[in-house]
Design a protein around this motif. Structure first.
Motif, PDB file in Angstrom:
ATOM      1  N   GLY B 286      -5.311   8.060  94.992  1.00 55.20           N
ATOM      2  CA  GLY B 286      -4.763   6.760  95.359  1.00 55.20           C
ATOM      3  C   GLY B 286      -5.687   5.576  95.172  1.00 55.20           C
ATOM      4  N   TYR B 289      -3.780   2.440  95.567  1.00 57.52           N
ATOM      5  CA  TYR B 289      -2.866   2.255  96.705  1.00 57.52           C
ATOM      6  C   TYR B 289      -3.566   2.232  98.054  1.00 57.52           C
ATOM      7  N   PRO B 304       1.474   7.242  91.513  1.00 53.78           N
ATOM      8  CA  PRO B 304       1.665   7.135  92.974  1.00 53.78           C
ATOM      9  C   PRO B 304       2.028   8.460  93.630  1.00 53.78           C
ATOM     10  N   THR B 307      -0.658  10.372  95.595  1.00 52.95           N
ATOM     11  CA  THR B 307      -1.121   9.961  96.916  1.00 52.95           C
ATOM     12  C   THR B 307      -0.495  10.842  97.989  1.00 52.95           C
ATOM     13  N   LEU B 390       6.677   5.202  96.965  1.00 47.05           N
ATOM     14  CA  LEU B 390       5.998   4.039  96.395  1.00 47.05           C
ATOM     15  C   LEU B 390       6.719   3.496  95.162  1.00 47.05           C
TER      16      LEU B 390
END
Lengths: 326, 615
Positions: B286, B289, B304, B307, B390
């Motif tokens: 991540g 993020y 994403p 993550t 996400l």
């Protein structure tokens, strides 16, 4: 003649200047941060260590600043220190230059000598058994990858395979720890050089033989050769006094170009036989992203090729007046 | 005329023939009694200065020539007193008083004292010695009140310096030598070196060899060898040939197939031993993020889905480590799980129990993804991200980076890619140089990559890498935490283990950290590769595996083998590895004479041929 000379020298200098600038930027645009590479996979690494190392190496300066420093240093003969060993670059290169000149020089001379002889005799008796055999051999030698042949030679003559006895050392320049001096040292170095020399000589030989052969064939068809025969000269005379001198011209360029590459060494062969020359130094410098060392090496290699090209040009003009006039 | 040429060559050889023998077979060149042990590998030392050396290669020379405060046991890498014989820890756990030996002498005749140790630790920290400074993070001051006492104070209570484990991997240097280089110790190459061990580094020819000589002032047990030479080769084939030809006595090999070729050779024994090393498939947890924190700014463009620990766990479940060991490592090596390899200090490694283990289970991985909402909505065989995530609807298509200079990473990729396909994840494999990959990792512009680590026997260093603060901070700067793993609980435990006084308690915390890291699956540890070793059975004996029973035969962490190595059949049966090989001087003279004669004859023939008609 003076204008010709000055023009050639000027050209050479211009090329050198270009190489100088190109060298710097080439290494800076290569991917990979040397600091991250140096430290990857090591323990106890912190952002602080990285910063220290970067500063120690002068990599924290802006690029134009680095270039100015580099140009000034190069012109004053200050090539800096190796990133990996910390020793002066000039010392690093100085200690490696003679093994390479010795090895590649000796094999260039041997392969040129033998290659030219083979080419002359093959071309002169085109279609004979000798010509067919030597052509085949030359083509194989010319096209075969050097390092592959080197490994075969290593396996056969250093380790011993079948009826081949294990005679020569597997690698290196001398026997470590033997502390030989004088004549014994010379013999030790010769023994270590035998296998890489053999490999390189065979590898280079084909090129000389092929070029000399086709050059002889070209010249053989010329009118002056027919005239020489018509005068009633013996074949040996026609060959050695009329054909060979004229056929040698293109091979002179080749020979001098090869001499220029002597300094670059035979990278793969030095690698296979652990011969401590410039080629091996280049490989390690590339592996370790040793910028200062690589820059100096590439400059040296380029300069050598440019200088020997210049010599070939000048020699050509001396040997063949037509070049001067043109 | 030219036809006579072959006959001439034959004559030259005939003349040289009777003397064409190897030099080692003829009457010996002046031979002294020096017993030299020679080993070879294809690795160049990075530096002999403990301030900047960072490869395993140079540790062999340091281990033979220097003392550690506490060294590694040969059998299990546990703590063995070395320079420090006794440690007293203050009640608050911040002051460590060491009693050190007074019977050691440097190889230049100066006595070794507590002052040497205090000086060394201080300058390592002050001058940021690359590896050593990491072990001195908590150290506030080191002093030597007298010749046999060293007092070390830390900023926080800790058990790391208690001597219960060989934590301080910091070789002690002679102050009287290094104080001359105290301003810039990294500039000093340290050859020849002044050592306190049985040997010192006497000579180094880059690309050729390293030579160690006996310390004349060594007071410990007498070694059975006089000299050690490390030969540097550039490829495994050359190492193997040198071993077969008897140029070297012992060899480290990197590639399984060259190693296999040595098996069954006469007088050669082959040996596979595990070393503390692992290969991993790392996932971008991540970088783009995560929340900004300290120096860390979110950067990069990792997928994403990664993550989500569920996706990472599914990836781990899809990988069959056993098959990778079989097919990529040719059966050598051990399937991987935790980031602490089987070789490390006793008790440090945690292994998942049967219920904790993430098994190879394609079906289970599919089910896991299905339940978490990652379904293949458009029927193209690739799952998409669930609504509310996400990036809803984004297909699970990942970039997977391997290294051009590491064949293992390339060989493993087709297997892993096809397993991922089985669970609805498409991976596009790209091979690149390690340099470029390093940049991609710092920039956070990757999804998966294959690389490896060689951790210390003490787990502190490798565990420290995966703290949040070790993430590459800004896209340009290096950070160890290349998977961008960030878990506050893990960080808390790291600090706790560092400052836990009871060694047993510390190990328990370390186990918990490994469990959490394994569960979170930012790294899928693929396998633990072995080290390939081979030696001549007719030369030396006395090798000891570190750790026992099948580790490094030259005991790379300690000096034990330096003292136990001895020639087979006593001192007289010494190896002949340093004797020059090749053909004798006479033959060379013969060859030179032959060449000269040949050239002269050729020239004569030519001249006759050319001039005959002139007469």
């Amino acid at each position: 003649m003076r204008r010709y000379l000055a023009g050639k020298v000027f050209q050479a200098l211009l090329t050198l200047a270009f190489v100088l600038a190109f060298n710097f930027f080439l290494f800076r645009v290569m991917p990979g941060d040397p600091v991250a590479l140096l430290l990857r996979g090591t323990s106890a690494l912190t952002a602080e260590t990285v910063r220290d190392l970067r500063r120690d190496l002068g990599l924290d300066q802006p690029l134009p600043q680095q270039f100015l420093t580099y140009s000034a240093d190069t012109l004053t003969g200050n090539y800096g220190r190796s990133l990996t060993t910390g020793a002066k670059v000039t010392e690093e290169i100085g200690s490696r230059i003679w093994p390479t000149v010795l090895l590649v020089g000796a094999s260039t001379i041997a392969s040129a000598f033998l290659g030219l002889l083979i080419g002359i005799h093959g071309g002169w008796r085109r279609g004979s058994r000798f010509d067919l055999g030597s052509m085949g051999f030359s083509l194989v030698a010319y096209s075969m990858p050097e390092f592959w042949f080197g490994i075969l030679v290593l396996l056969a003559l250093a380790g011993g395979v079948g009826f081949f006895p294990a005679i020569f050392p597997t690698g290196g320049y001398q026997t470590p720890g033997a502390d030989l001096t004088g004549f014994a040292h010379v013999v030790d170095v010769l023994n270590h050089m035998a296998l890489p020399w053999l490999t390189l000589t065979v590898a280079y030989l084909g090129e000389y033989a092929l070029i000399m052969r086709s050059s002889i064939l070209d010249v053989m068809g010329e009118d002056f050769v027919t005239t020489a025969r018509a005068k009633g000269l013996r074949e040996q005379q026609v060959l050695w006094r009329h054909t060979v001198p004229n056929a040698l011209l293109p091979t002179i360029t080749l020979t001098f170009l090869s001499l220029g590459f002597v300094f670059a060494g035979a990278i793969t062969i030095e690698y296979v036989f652990s011969w401590p020359g410039l080629g091996l130094l280049t490989v390690t410098a590339i592996d370790e992203k040793d910028f200062p060392l690589l820059q100096a090496l590439f400059l040296l290699f380029s300069a050598a090729v440019i200088v020997f090209n210049l010599i070939a040009d000048l020699l050509y003009a001396y040997l063949d007046p037509r070049v001067r006039a043109g | 005329m030219a036809r006579r040429l072959p006959a001439m060559i034959a004559a030259t050889l005939l003349f040289a023939g009777p003397t064409l023998t190897t030099a080692s077979a003829q009457s010996p060149t002046p031979q002294d009694e020096t017993i030299t042990f020679v080993y070879g590998d294809s690795s160049e030392p990075s530096s002999f200065s403990p301030f900047k050396g960072y490869l395993a290669t140079e540790f062999y020379f340091w281990a033979w020539s220097y003392h550690l405060p506490i060294t590694f046991a040969v059998d299990d890498l546990g703590a063995v007193p070395d320079f420090v014989t006794d440690t007293e820890v203050s009640e608050d756990g911040t002051t460590f008083t060491y009693t050190v030996r007074d019977d050691l002498v440097w190889s230049d005749g100066e006595p070794m004292t507590a002052e040497d140790m205090a000086f060394t630790l201080n300058i390592y920290k002050e001058k940021h010695a690359y590896l050593p400074q990491g072990y001195l993070g908590l150290v506030e001051s080191v002093e030597a009140p007298d010749d046999t006492t060293v007092v070390l104070r830390t900023s926080e209570p800790t058990s790391l310096y208690s001597g219960a484990a060989p934590y301080m991997y910091t070789y002690i240097l002679p102050e009287h030598v290094w104080s001359d280089h105290a301003d810039a110790p990294k500039q000093y190459e340290n050859v020849p070196s002044v050592g306190s061990g049985p040997f010192f580094i006497a000579e180094y020819e880059r690309g050729q060899f390293v030579r160690m000589e006996r310390n004349p002032h060594w007071t410990g047990p007498e070694p059975h060898i006089d000299e050690m030479i490390y030969r540097i080769f550039n490829n495994d084939d050359a190492v193997a040939e040198a071993l077969k030809a008897g140029e070297i006595d012992f060899a480290y090999i990197d590639t399984p197939n060259v190693f296999n070729s040595l098996e069954g050779e006469p007088d050669i024994e082959t040996f596979v031993g595990p070393i503390p090393e692992f290969d991993e498939l790392a996932m971008n947890a991540g970088s783009a993020y995560q929340e900004p924190e300290g120096a860390f700014e979110p950067h990069g463009d990792g997928h994403p889905a990664l993550t989500d620990p569920v996706v990472r766990r599914a990836v781990r479940m899809a990988i069959n480590s056993e098959e990778l060991v079989e097919r990529v490592q040719l059966g050598y090596g051990v399937p991987g799980d935790s980031i602490i390899p089987p070789v490390s200090i006793a008790g440090a490694r945690w292994e998942p129990s049967d219920s904790e283990r993430i098994p190879w289970d394609i079906e289970g991985a599919n089910q896991l993804l299905e339940e978490a909402g990652y379904t293949d909505t458009d029927g193209d065989g690739v799952r998409e991200m669930p609504p509310g995530s996400l990036e809803p609807g984004r297909p699970l298509e990942l970039r997977y980076y391997t290294q051009t200079n590491d064949q293992n990473t390339i060989d493993a990729a087709p297997f892993i890619r096809s397993w991922l396909e089985d669970i609805g994840i498409r991976a596009e494999v790209t091979a690149m140089s390690s340099g470029r990959l390093g940049n991609e990792l710092n920039a956070g512009t990757y999804d998966l990559f294959h690389w490896g680590w060689i951790p210390d026997p003490d787990p502190d260093a490798i565990l420290s890498y995966f703290q949040c603060e070790q993430r590459p901070p800004d896209g340009r700067t290096y950070g160890n935490n290349d998977a961008y793993y960030c878990n506050p609980e893990y960080d808390r435990l790291y600090v706790e283990q560092r400052t836990t006084l009871d060694p047993q308690e510390r190990l328990e915390i370390i186990h918990e950290m490994q469990r959490i890291f394994y569960e979170d699956a930012a790294y899928a540890v693929l396998w633990y590769p072995p080290t390939f070793q081979a030696y001549r059975t007719d030369r030396f004996t006395g090798y000891q595996s570190q750790p026992a029973p099948e580790g490094d035969l030259l005991s790379g962490y300690s000096r034990d083998v330096a003292l136990s190595l001895r020639p087979v059949g006593g001192e007289e049966g010494a190896g002949t590895s340093t004797q020059a090989r090749g053909i004798s001087a006479g033959v060379w003279v013969g060859i030179a004479a032959g060449v000269v004669v040949l050239i002269v004859i050729l020239m004569l023939v030519r001249r006759r041929g050319v001039s005959e008609d002139r007469a």
